[in-house]
Design a protein around this motif. Sequence first.
Motif, short mmCIF file in Angstrom:
data_model
loop_
_atom_site.label_atom_id
_atom_site.label_comp_id
_atom_site.label_asym_id
_atom_site.label_seq_id
_atom_site.Cartn_x
_atom_site.Cartn_y
_atom_site.Cartn_z
N SER A 55 0.82 -1.22 0.00
CA SER A 55 0.00 0.00 0.00
C SER A 55 0.85 1.26 0.00
N ALA A 56 2.17 1.13 0.02
CA ALA A 56 3.06 2.31 0.12
C ALA A 56 2.80 3.35 -0.97
N PRO A 57 2.60 2.97 -2.24
CA PRO A 57 2.32 4.00 -3.25
C PRO A 57 1.04 4.78 -2.96
N LEU A 58 0.05 4.13 -2.37
CA LEU A 58 -1.19 4.81 -2.03
C LEU A 58 -0.97 5.82 -0.91
N MET A 59 -0.16 5.44 0.06
CA MET A 59 0.15 6.38 1.15
C MET A 59 0.93 7.57 0.62
N ASN A 60 1.87 7.32 -0.28
CA ASN A 60 2.65 8.42 -0.88
C ASN A 60 1.74 9.39 -1.62
N LYS A 61 0.77 8.85 -2.35
CA LYS A 61 -0.16 9.70 -3.09
C LYS A 61 -1.04 10.50 -2.13
N LEU A 62 -1.49 9.87 -1.05
CA LEU A 62 -2.30 10.59 -0.06
C LEU A 62 -1.53 11.78 0.49
N VAL A 63 -0.27 11.58 0.86
CA VAL A 63 0.54 12.67 1.39
C VAL A 63 0.67 13.79 0.37
N LYS A 64 0.90 13.44 -0.88
CA LYS A 64 1.02 14.46 -1.93
C LYS A 64 -0.29 15.21 -2.12
N ASP A 65 -1.41 14.49 -2.08
CA ASP A 65 -2.72 15.13 -2.22
C ASP A 65 -2.94 16.15 -1.09
N LEU A 66 -2.60 15.76 0.13
CA LEU A 66 -2.78 16.65 1.27
C LEU A 66 -1.86 17.87 1.16
#
Length: 218
Positions: free
Chosen positions: A129-140
């Motif tokens: 799930s690491a790519p999803l977490m990275n994308k969440l951080v970028k979105d925020l």
Amino acid sequence: MIKFVLAFIVSMGITHAELLEAQCEAIPSSKRYIDFPSQTNYPKMYKFTCDFRCIEGSKQYELSALHQVEVHSLTSEARDVVCYGVKVKRVSWGYDFDRVEPFFVYAAGLESLSDWAKSLGVSPDHSSSAPLMNKLVKDLEVILPSYQMAGNTGTDSSRAFAQAAQMIEKLLNQLPASTEYLDELVSLIPKRDISSHNGLNLVLRTLQSSAAWRVNAL
């Protein structure tokens, strides 16, 4: 005849990517319609099933999942009425098959896949799930400056944006090392009406989309 329809995909040879643990990939040839709308007007609701190859530990599983896709245009029919993870590309006559992308099991939001993962104890914090977490951080990080600016306008709605900005700052200060606050917020999404305008709901609506895999793992 609708040129965009991708029924021919079932006869194509498809190269599958190597799956990581807790990942799945679609088997495009398995697509079967349950409800194929006959009306010509939009919106239309398509219901179909697809099979998926999923990996957990050293074992491979084959699972079936129900898709329900609402479309509002001919282009949407071609682009969106596909098994999750199947990608299409624009060509001269419409759309054609491009590739099959593996995905973290909770990302799809398909009930049978999420239930299977939960039964095996797959964590939303699994390494896949690491790519999803990275994308969440970028979105925020993208959203935060806009909310900070909106929170300083002095309008009736500015307080909500200011509150949301504070919550997003708190999330960014913790992620990805700690997900405690993130999961506290995500757990509220199924329990409340998030349509009204306040700081908490602004954040929850963002998480409903950008942290969907954690919502699906609840």
